[in-house]
Design an enzyme around this catalytic site. Structure first.
Site, PDB file in Angstrom:
ATOM      1  N   ASN A 290      85.309  47.670  54.084  1.00 17.00           N
ATOM      2  CA  ASN A 290      85.454  48.685  55.227  1.00 17.00           C
ATOM      3  C   ASN A 290      83.972  49.399  55.103  1.00 17.00           C
ATOM      4  O   ASN A 290      83.218  49.110  54.485  1.00 17.00           O
ATOM      5  CB  ASN A 290      86.250  49.937  54.562  1.00 17.00           C
ATOM      6  CG  ASN A 290      86.488  51.117  55.440  1.00 17.00           C
ATOM      7  OD1 ASN A 290      86.632  51.063  56.705  1.00 17.00           O
ATOM      8  ND2 ASN A 290      86.373  52.421  54.589  1.00 17.00           N
TER       9      ASN A 290
ATOM     10  N   HIS B 255      82.065  52.780  56.226  1.00 14.37           N
ATOM     11  CA  HIS B 255      81.984  54.181  55.960  1.00 14.37           C
ATOM     12  C   HIS B 255      80.818  55.005  56.457  1.00 14.37           C
ATOM     13  O   HIS B 255      79.549  54.371  55.934  1.00 14.37           O
ATOM     14  CB  HIS B 255      82.422  54.825  54.419  1.00 14.37           C
ATOM     15  CG  HIS B 255      82.717  56.296  54.577  1.00 14.37           C
ATOM     16  ND1 HIS B 255      83.889  56.914  55.233  1.00 14.37           N
ATOM     17  CD2 HIS B 255      81.953  57.378  54.138  1.00 14.37           C
ATOM     18  CE1 HIS B 255      83.769  58.248  54.976  1.00 14.37           C
ATOM     19  NE2 HIS B 255      82.549  58.645  54.510  1.00 14.37           N
TER      20      HIS B 255
ATOM     21  N   ILE C 232      94.817  54.636  56.028  1.00 18.54           N
ATOM     22  CA  ILE C 232      94.437  54.334  54.736  1.00 18.54           C
ATOM     23  C   ILE C 232      95.668  53.173  54.118  1.00 18.54           C
ATOM     24  O   ILE C 232      96.639  53.326  54.520  1.00 18.54           O
ATOM     25  CB  ILE C 232      94.820  55.510  53.725  1.00 18.54           C
ATOM     26  CG1 ILE C 232      94.014  56.755  54.280  1.00 18.54           C
ATOM     27  CG2 ILE C 232      94.782  55.369  52.359  1.00 18.54           C
ATOM     28  CD1 ILE C 232      92.738  56.643  53.893  1.00 18.54           C
TER      29      ILE C 232
HETATM   30  C1  GRF Z   1      82.500  53.990  62.850  1.00 21.03           C
HETATM   31  O1  GRF Z   1      81.627  54.969  62.818  1.00 21.03           O
HETATM   32  C2  GRF Z   1      82.680  53.562  61.214  1.00 21.03           C
HETATM   33  O2  GRF Z   1      81.926  53.818  60.263  1.00 21.03           O
HETATM   34  C3  GRF Z   1      83.933  54.196  61.101  1.00 21.03           C
HETATM   35  O3  GRF Z   1      84.576  54.247  62.273  1.00 21.03           O
HETATM   36  C4  GRF Z   1      83.858  53.890  63.379  1.00 21.03           C
HETATM   37  C5  GRF Z   1      84.337  52.938  64.082  1.00 21.03           C
HETATM   38  O4  GRF Z   1      83.410  52.668  65.193  1.00 21.03           O
HETATM   39  N1  GRF Z   1      84.962  53.680  59.762  1.00 21.03           N
HETATM   40  P1  GRF Z   1      83.521  51.300  66.057  1.00 21.03           P
HETATM   41  O5  GRF Z   1      84.879  51.419  66.609  1.00 21.03           O
HETATM   42  O6  GRF Z   1      83.267  50.149  65.550  1.00 21.03           O
HETATM   43  O7  GRF Z   1      82.774  51.438  67.360  1.00 21.03           O
END
Ligand code: GRF
Length: 206
Positions: free
Chosen positions: A112, A114, A97
């Protein structure tokens, strides 16, 4: 574009980096007028670092041990990003965070992704939260980052169905496909200068 130069992006990661890969692919294809100035990881073994290095993108391992507080860690991150003249910070699976130190250094310029339709299911294990709640649809949200947990102004969202026999893994995989497309699209809107933030509302300019 920033003037006639590509927008300089800093990507923060902690893990596998499939979102980073999708962004690199869109830049390489000439779809996004941007340069990834650096990839910063708080984990030395993040596979995202290997992906970045494969494209000659500068990488920085920036672990949090040695910092007395989260704000001090963030101040050091800001210094790394500013040294590389970064204009947009992208959190691509960065599992920390941010404090006001980072947020105030890049106002409305930190994005970001999510894995849920915010404001539903913020925080960790969003896909499992969605399954536990019994929703029929979930998806992903790209938003600007403020000091809360997944609370900043929403830029784009994509919806996926939740199937009756879904597990955390199968739902995550369906959402991730959309993450890759949606995140890149939001970054493109930013680098094309098509985003205007008015309070909580993100206007997309024609
Ligand atoms: C993703 O699922 C994203 O939503 C979350 O962290 C994960 C990252 O995956 N915040 P990657 O490292 O891009 O494969």
């Amino acid at each position: 574009m920033v003037g006639d130069l590509p927008c300089r992006i800093g990507v923060l990661v902690s893990g596998s980096g499939t979102n980073l890969q999708a962004i690199i692919d869109r830049i390489e294809a000439g779809d996004i007028p941007a340069t990834i100035a650096c990839v910063i990881s708080n984990k030395s073994d993040a596979y995202a670092l290997t992906r970045a290095a494969g494209y000659g993108i500068p990488t920085v391992v920036h672990e949090n041990n040695g910092y007395a507080s989260r704000r001090e860690y963030d101040a050091a991150t800001v210094a790394i990003l500013q040294k590389r003249a970064v204009k947009l910070v992208v959190l691509a699976g960065f599992m920390r965070i941010l404090t006001d130190v980072m947020v105030n250094a890049f106002p409305n310029a930190i994005m970001n992704i999510h894995p849920a339709l915010l404001p539903a299911f913020p925080g960790l294990h969003a896909q499992q939260q969605a399954l536990d709640y019994g929703v029929r649809y979930s998806g992903c949200t790209v938003h600007f980052v403020d000091c809360g947990t997944d609370t900043g102004p929403i830029i784009l969202q994509s919806v996926v169905p939740v199937e009756q026999d879904d597990t955390e893994e199968t739902l995550s995989a369906r959402i991730q496909k959309e993450e890759h497309r949606t995140f890149s699209e939001a970054i493109k809107l930013f680098t094309d200068g098509r985003i205007k933030v008015e309070g909580r509302h993100v206007r997309i300019l024609p």
